[in-house]
Design an enzyme around this catalytic site. Sequence first.
Site, PDB file in Angstrom:
ATOM      1  N   ASP A 146      -0.637  57.731  79.670  1.00 51.68           N
ATOM      2  CA  ASP A 146      -0.006  57.988  80.970  1.00 51.68           C
ATOM      3  C   ASP A 146       0.804  59.286  80.910  1.00 51.68           C
ATOM      4  O   ASP A 146       0.670  60.159  81.768  1.00 51.68           O
ATOM      5  CB  ASP A 146       0.928  56.836  81.368  1.00 51.68           C
ATOM      6  CG  ASP A 146       0.221  55.499  81.464  1.00 51.68           C
ATOM      7  OD1 ASP A 146      -0.885  55.456  82.027  1.00 51.68           O
ATOM      8  OD2 ASP A 146       0.784  54.498  80.978  1.00 51.68           O
ATOM      9  N   HIS A 190      -3.314  52.267  87.659  1.00 54.07           N
ATOM     10  CA  HIS A 190      -2.269  51.554  86.915  1.00 54.07           C
ATOM     11  C   HIS A 190      -1.053  51.269  87.787  1.00 54.07           C
ATOM     12  O   HIS A 190      -0.106  50.625  87.325  1.00 54.07           O
ATOM     13  CB  HIS A 190      -1.841  52.351  85.676  1.00 54.07           C
ATOM     14  CG  HIS A 190      -2.755  52.162  84.511  1.00 54.07           C
ATOM     15  ND1 HIS A 190      -2.985  53.154  83.578  1.00 54.07           N
ATOM     16  CD2 HIS A 190      -3.501  51.091  84.120  1.00 54.07           C
ATOM     17  CE1 HIS A 190      -3.814  52.696  82.664  1.00 54.07           C
ATOM     18  NE2 HIS A 190      -4.148  51.455  82.967  1.00 54.07           N
ATOM     19  N   HIS A 214     -14.245  47.705  83.315  1.00 58.79           N
ATOM     20  CA  HIS A 214     -14.694  47.548  81.939  1.00 58.79           C
ATOM     21  C   HIS A 214     -16.183  47.243  81.854  1.00 58.79           C
ATOM     22  O   HIS A 214     -16.798  47.507  80.815  1.00 58.79           O
ATOM     23  CB  HIS A 214     -13.869  46.470  81.231  1.00 58.79           C
ATOM     24  CG  HIS A 214     -12.517  46.950  80.818  1.00 58.79           C
ATOM     25  ND1 HIS A 214     -11.889  46.541  79.662  1.00 58.79           N
ATOM     26  CD2 HIS A 214     -11.669  47.834  81.398  1.00 58.79           C
ATOM     27  CE1 HIS A 214     -10.710  47.130  79.562  1.00 58.79           C
ATOM     28  NE2 HIS A 214     -10.554  47.917  80.612  1.00 58.79           N
ATOM     29  N   ARG A 230      -9.747  45.520  86.640  1.00 55.91           N
ATOM     30  CA  ARG A 230     -10.068  45.759  85.227  1.00 55.91           C
ATOM     31  C   ARG A 230     -11.459  45.238  84.873  1.00 55.91           C
ATOM     32  O   ARG A 230     -12.204  45.874  84.109  1.00 55.91           O
ATOM     33  CB  ARG A 230      -9.000  45.096  84.359  1.00 55.91           C
ATOM     34  CG  ARG A 230      -9.139  45.329  82.873  1.00 55.91           C
ATOM     35  CD  ARG A 230      -7.893  44.866  82.132  1.00 55.91           C
ATOM     36  NE  ARG A 230      -8.126  44.770  80.711  1.00 55.91           N
ATOM     37  CZ  ARG A 230      -8.033  43.651  79.996  1.00 55.91           C
ATOM     38  NH1 ARG A 230      -7.687  42.515  80.596  1.00 55.91           N
ATOM     39  NH2 ARG A 230      -8.267  43.655  78.702  1.00 55.91           N
ATOM     40  N   TRP A 268       3.645  49.158  85.265  1.00 55.82           N
ATOM     41  CA  TRP A 268       3.830  50.603  85.386  1.00 55.82           C
ATOM     42  C   TRP A 268       4.698  50.946  86.597  1.00 55.82           C
ATOM     43  O   TRP A 268       5.306  52.005  86.635  1.00 55.82           O
ATOM     44  CB  TRP A 268       2.473  51.292  85.528  1.00 55.82           C
ATOM     45  CG  TRP A 268       1.665  51.388  84.285  1.00 55.82           C
ATOM     46  CD1 TRP A 268       1.588  52.463  83.438  1.00 55.82           C
ATOM     47  CD2 TRP A 268       0.783  50.400  83.737  1.00 55.82           C
ATOM     48  NE1 TRP A 268       0.728  52.205  82.398  1.00 55.82           N
ATOM     49  CE2 TRP A 268       0.211  50.936  82.559  1.00 55.82           C
ATOM     50  CE3 TRP A 268       0.416  49.115  84.119  1.00 55.82           C
ATOM     51  CZ2 TRP A 268      -0.699  50.238  81.770  1.00 55.82           C
ATOM     52  CZ3 TRP A 268      -0.488  48.411  83.335  1.00 55.82           C
ATOM     53  CH2 TRP A 268      -1.032  48.961  82.179  1.00 55.82           C
TER      54      TRP A 268
END
Length: 309
Positions: free
Chosen positions: A259, A198, A69, A65, A230
């Site tokens: 999703d 994910h 980002h 992440r 997930w």
Amino acid sequence: MAVVHRLLRRGLSAASPLPSLQELGRRPASSSAAAAGDAAAELRGAREDVKQLLKSTSCHPILVRLGWHDAGTYDKNITEWPKCGGANGSLRFEIELKHAANAGLVNALKLIQPIKDKHAGVTYADLFQLASATAIEEAGGPKIPMIYGRVDVAAPEQCPPEGRLPAAGPPSPAEHLREVFYRMGLSDKEIVALSGAHTLGRSRPERSGWGKPETKYTKNGPGAPGGQSWTSQWLKFDNSYFKDIKERRDEDLLVLPTDAVLFEDSSFKIYAEKYAADQDAFFEDYAEAHAKLSNLGAKFDPPKGISLE
């Protein structure tokens, strides 16, 4: 400057208190010693330290992440660097860490700061992307064809404005995903392939507003317990994300609007169905898309980058 030198001499261990965000963000992005040395060797050393960090903390999801980002603020319609955003290390500064989409990422910065201190010649921009790609590979994912040599922005005034990263529950998920990722120059295939990351990690309601406080898959960690994943094996990179969204048989697994739309939108569905059925195809497309994302908005020195292979 005295504060900066004291910080660099002291370093930061996992047990050390986290310095202020201002202190972290203003640490030097490079050193004259590293510039005169072997940049590739220093990057390889940093990669080995990231691997050890992953083994000891199971922090794969948050490092992925972090890299995403930093790079995901890129705007292809802006030609001037660093106003275009992208993989330039700006996420180390407090003003950007406080963007709503970056909630919790200060913890990732704290984890990798000792590696930055040890390998001072590695820029934050490179370290964020190296950590992200290494986390994917160490979790069982594909080898990412990475290059390094990214230049860091120098000051928080160069951070991008808030609002360039995707949201989890927009009113029109397909339209929102395309608005965000098309702005970066990415395609429908790349949107779906990247969504497959994910398969790693959890959503924590106290950070994102989404997911359950805990499930049978997250109540015992590893790491801090809680959140909703997930997939059932949320530290393993595979194609189970696509399989689980398609089947929706387990209420303890998270399915966000962004999703679900991968199997509802006619264009996205082509790739989502393909990846649910063929992990090799997913891995191939994911590796290519991840590498592309990691280079968005980056300025390289040397211009052709540095390969570690």
